[in-house]
Scaffold this motif. Sequence first.
Motif, PDB file in Angstrom:
ATOM      1  N   THR A  95       0.787  -1.098   0.162  1.00 31.72           N
ATOM      2  CA  THR A  95       0.130  -0.001   0.071  1.00 31.72           C
ATOM      3  C   THR A  95       0.825   1.427   0.028  1.00 31.72           C
ATOM      4  N   THR A  96       0.288   2.103  -0.480  1.00 30.60           N
ATOM      5  CA  THR A  96       0.816   3.772  -0.244  1.00 30.60           C
ATOM      6  C   THR A  96       0.403   4.016   0.974  1.00 30.60           C
ATOM      7  N   GLY A  97       0.970   5.181   1.360  1.00 25.97           N
ATOM      8  CA  GLY A  97       0.680   5.600   2.614  1.00 25.97           C
ATOM      9  C   GLY A  97      -0.554   5.988   2.829  1.00 25.97           C
ATOM     10  N   GLN A 148      -3.334   4.954   0.786  1.00 25.58           N
ATOM     11  CA  GLN A 148      -4.102   3.654   0.776  1.00 25.58           C
ATOM     12  C   GLN A 148      -4.261   2.959   2.109  1.00 25.58           C
ATOM     13  N   LYS A 165      -7.865   2.817   3.442  1.00 23.82           N
ATOM     14  CA  LYS A 165      -8.487   1.557   3.442  1.00 23.82           C
ATOM     15  C   LYS A 165      -8.190   0.887   4.857  1.00 23.82           C
ATOM     16  N   VAL A 166      -7.485   1.100   5.677  1.00 27.19           N
ATOM     17  CA  VAL A 166      -7.188  -0.020   6.694  1.00 27.19           C
ATOM     18  C   VAL A 166      -7.180   1.078   7.923  1.00 27.19           C
TER      19      VAL A 166
END
Lengths: 285, 399
Positions: A199-201, A203, A207-208
């Motif tokens: 993931t990018t930062g 994302q 997303k999390v």
Amino acid sequence: MLNNLLDFVPEIPVADGIDWLTDEITDMLSFVFDPIKEHFGNFMEFVAEDVLMVIPPVIFILIVALIAFFVSGKKFGLAAFSIVGLWFIYNQGHWDNLMNTVTLVILASLLSVIIGVPLGILMSKSKTANAIITPILDFMQTMPAFVYLIPAVAFFGIGMVPGVFASLIFATPPTVRFTNLGIRQVSNELVEAADAFGTTGAQKLFKVELPMAKSTIMAGINQTVMLALSMVVIASMIGAKGLGREVLSSLQRAEAGTGFVAGFGIVILAIIIDRITQNMNKSKA
Amino acid sequence: MPIIEVKDLSKVFGKNKKQALKLVEQGKSKEDILKETGSTVGVNRATFSVEQGEIFVIMGLSGSGKSTLVRLINRLIEPTTGNIYIDGEDLSKMDKNALRSVRREKLSMVFQKFGLFPHRTILENAAFGLEIQKVSKEEREKKAKEALEMVGLGGYIHQKPGQLSGGMQQRVGLARALTNDPKVLLMDEAFSALDPLIRKEMQDELIDLQSSMQKTILFITHDLDEALRLGDRIALMKDGSIVQIGTPEEILVNPANDYVEKFVEDIDRSKVLTAQHIMKRPETINIDKHGPRVALERMKEAGISSIFVVDNSRNLKGYITADDASDARKKEVKDLKEIIKTDIPTVEKETALHDIFSIIHDTPIPVAVVDDGKLKGIIVRGSVIAALAGDGEVNLEHA
Ligand SMILES: Nc1ncnc2c1ncn2[C@@H]1O[C@H](COP(=O)(O)OP(=O)(O)OP(=O)(O)O)[C@@H](O)[C@H]1O
Ligand SMILES: [Mg+2]
């Protein structure tokens, strides 16, 4: 002898210093403050008088009752309370005051959230930011709220806008803290899982981390809203319209009856807002 | 070219990294370094490589640095020194973007406590890796469903992880890793949280998956049984260092040092050792060339009371006892075919010791080890017992 020791340093002009600083800021940033005061003031008046007060009270009460009904999982308790409570405020002739108060609370809370959540995210990501912001938050929360009124008036004159400003300072910390906490609480394994899948930062955050921290953040927002509401009375001292002003003027005229009636109004509003925001958290968590 | 190559990889936790590293290079122990510098050596100059399609197991006790090592390989933990090559590219020198694409395309990880996202459905969890690569919803869900089906979870795709049992959750974890179709699976104690029966089932499935998909798997465990079941090769770690790398047999049979030996001590060797490890070179006679006289001579020479009979291409034909042979000589029978017995107990090279017990128990002659009908070796009762006791001579050239 010992007293001499204490008097060794003459009184430090802290108060003068802050006065000077406030004046300087007022002067220097008046090109920012003045338009805010004007446009935001107008906007708040518009929301209160041309939107909320235009809605017929019956409709308004029904909408609140419906929201209460659905967020509390289709139970009737909160909805019934909202109907009776809001009708009582209407019955006591405080409807317009209520609308002003609601405007203040909602806008102040909204701004607190808009500022608070990103700050909380920043704190959770950066040790430095965490180290700098934490003491500031402590300071903001422990300083008696009245004190903020003074620079608020200097910057924005009197009315709703300085009320929002003071409320912002007083009510934002819980949102910041809980956002920070919520993100830090996300289990290490989930953060690792996100990282391991590349993931990018951003994302990872959207997303999390934020979804996982949501219920903690919502608890912070709930506190922020309640603090904003508690500022209503205080803000009325600098001319913010609403239920708080009724409390204040009854105090000045020693009218216990009108004071309590306006006070009940605030309590009813507080309960409704509190239960609705809490239930929003539960039903989505 | 190996798919993973790790060279002199070290990780020091704590402040005095430089000083600690010097001590690491001087070969000081983890304990001494902690005393002298206050820093913990997580991984101490690890060097190994993993070939395409291999299941490489890293095993060690708690705190030996297994998790640290596996996290260095996808750089969830930054190495202090050393190199990690994935497909020949040096991961330790990559910038963020390059690292991210290696993580997306080549390495997937499965976690001990599953690491599933509780707010996402099973399908969304499995599709996560592709979602962050911005693969279209339709496409990624198709791939995720395939992966879920592969691990036997076709049905539950719209439930949340919390609604599933541990074993099923770990299947989701595995599916999530497979959806990306990575070259390498990194599995950190992936089955440790499961109860024994489910665990065994998952191990079997992993072996099946591996043989059908030819993934390279780096599997971490603290359980020797698991390591022996899964591993093509096993690396044993102690205090951050790799103390031995070898096939399960090599590790069992020739433990490199006391530490490994201790580890291996408790293992049920009967399930791990197979016929080929304990078989001996057989004395034989050739049915096409020899007669009873030669048979008798050979038995006398070797001090045995029976001998196996093979043909020119070493196909096992039967055996002859000493008694029968001397009878035959007296009666001047020339052809071995008349006295050969064929009720031979046979096993395959891969038959586990465990299963050889019952066979060897009620036969007076040695057990024949055959491969495709050809005689490869014999097993006598004594060597079974010796192997179980852990001090038998064991052949590794067959392993
Ligand atoms: N973030 C950290 N900071 C400091 N020390 C750490 C950190 N992570 C691990 N360590 C230390 O590194 C060593 C190896 O830890 P690691 O977690 O890799 O062991 P492990 O073999 O995976 O153990 P387990 O079987 O308990 O999972 C331990 O001594 C541990 O205390
Ligand atoms: Mg571990």
